[in-house]
Design a protein around this motif. Sequence first.
Motif, mmCIF file in Angstrom:
data_model
loop_
_atom_site.group_PDB
_atom_site.id
_atom_site.type_symbol
_atom_site.label_atom_id
_atom_site.label_comp_id
_atom_site.label_asym_id
_atom_site.label_seq_id
_atom_site.Cartn_x
_atom_site.Cartn_y
_atom_site.Cartn_z
ATOM 1 N N ALA A 1 0.835 -1.235 -0.171
ATOM 2 C CA ALA A 1 -0.039 -0.045 0.097
ATOM 3 C C ALA A 1 0.977 1.267 0.187
ATOM 4 O O ALA A 1 0.441 2.254 -0.606
ATOM 5 N N ILE A 2 2.118 1.259 0.558
ATOM 6 C CA ILE A 2 3.024 2.317 0.704
ATOM 7 C C ILE A 2 3.598 2.510 -0.795
ATOM 8 O O ILE A 2 3.643 3.449 -1.260
ATOM 9 N N VAL A 3 3.934 1.503 -1.105
ATOM 10 C CA VAL A 3 4.523 1.361 -2.375
ATOM 11 C C VAL A 3 3.620 2.049 -3.547
ATOM 12 O O VAL A 3 3.924 2.831 -4.115
ATOM 13 N N ASP A 4 2.668 1.429 -3.536
ATOM 14 C CA ASP A 4 1.432 2.065 -4.457
ATOM 15 C C ASP A 4 1.135 3.609 -4.266
ATOM 16 O O ASP A 4 0.950 4.358 -5.106
ATOM 17 N N ARG A 5 1.117 3.754 -3.209
ATOM 18 C CA ARG A 5 0.958 5.154 -2.703
ATOM 19 C C ARG A 5 2.373 6.152 -3.450
ATOM 20 O O ARG A 5 2.145 7.289 -3.822
ATOM 21 N N GLY A 6 3.281 5.572 -3.287
ATOM 22 C CA GLY A 6 4.706 6.231 -3.900
ATOM 23 C C GLY A 6 5.243 7.012 -2.772
ATOM 24 O O GLY A 6 6.263 7.833 -3.221
ATOM 25 N N VAL A 7 4.807 7.241 -1.483
ATOM 26 C CA VAL A 7 5.234 7.924 -0.472
ATOM 27 C C VAL A 7 5.522 7.167 0.868
ATOM 28 O O VAL A 7 4.359 6.658 1.140
#
Length: 303
Positions: free
Chosen positions: A60-66
């Motif tokens: 989920a963090i990777v998908d958010r990019g931040v």
Amino acid sequence: MKKISRRSFVKAAGSAAVLSMLAACGGSSSSTAASTASTAASTAGASSAAAASFGPDTQAIVDRGVLKVGVKNAVQGFSFQDTLTGEYKGLEDSLAEMIAEHLGVDVEFTTVTAATRGELLDSGDIDAVLATFTITEERKKSWDFTTPYYTDYVSVLVEDSNGIKDLAGLKDKVVGVSSGSTSARALVKAMIDAGVLDGANFDADTFNADTWKEGISFRQYDDYPAISTALSANEIQGFCVDKSILAIYKTDGRSYVDAEFSPQEYGIATKKDSDFSTLCDELVQGWLADGTVESLIKENGLS
């Protein structure tokens, strides 16, 4: 403030270079373009494979990019924000950037205090806390912590003019502590262990700095500069917190009492039972084993 990780920068620069090459080749260099495309596809495939190994919380963090990280902004060596540039620099900021690089995302720092860091983690406003967050059994009930990346000790800073030299000199005095910290409890226990206070009514599990008045009393503040100001004004006669933090405020005319107590192990805090917690611990253990953490400690003047 948002900061772009070195890995993200390299990825962006690499993409720009590929686009530039393709534009220069045009339609006449199809073999070169095909080779470049093949390389890009291979790289993308590798990235996808790496992403597939992440758990859902981390993904989920990777998908958010931040990666959103809570840090302090006035603790030299650990996390200090430059008031002119807005940049953060310190051991904990570097560790946060390295985690972001591992994930291939940017890092965004949010300034936290001892009183707000847990709340912001619970609410999802941040993904992790790297803010001289001491690991305790009580806190482990609410959050996950990594293997400690630094161990400090609690002490007390005093004005020389007050003539306080040791724990006995703090009896019947008022000491300033940070809201939400464990410093007051640690000091009372140390004074009991030293025979300065009677520990008959002391219970570590139910201790409350606001209500404790037996031989010493406490005043809680939202940040360290406020405690330092109160010490100068003699509103309090001692400033109690981890010694690495006190070092910033040890100016001429101030000294530490002759005591160090209550080892404080700092760890990265994350949401309870998150797969991101596991990843962070694996990274910290690796950086401890290969000497990276020790190098950062020395680089930031903490050894």
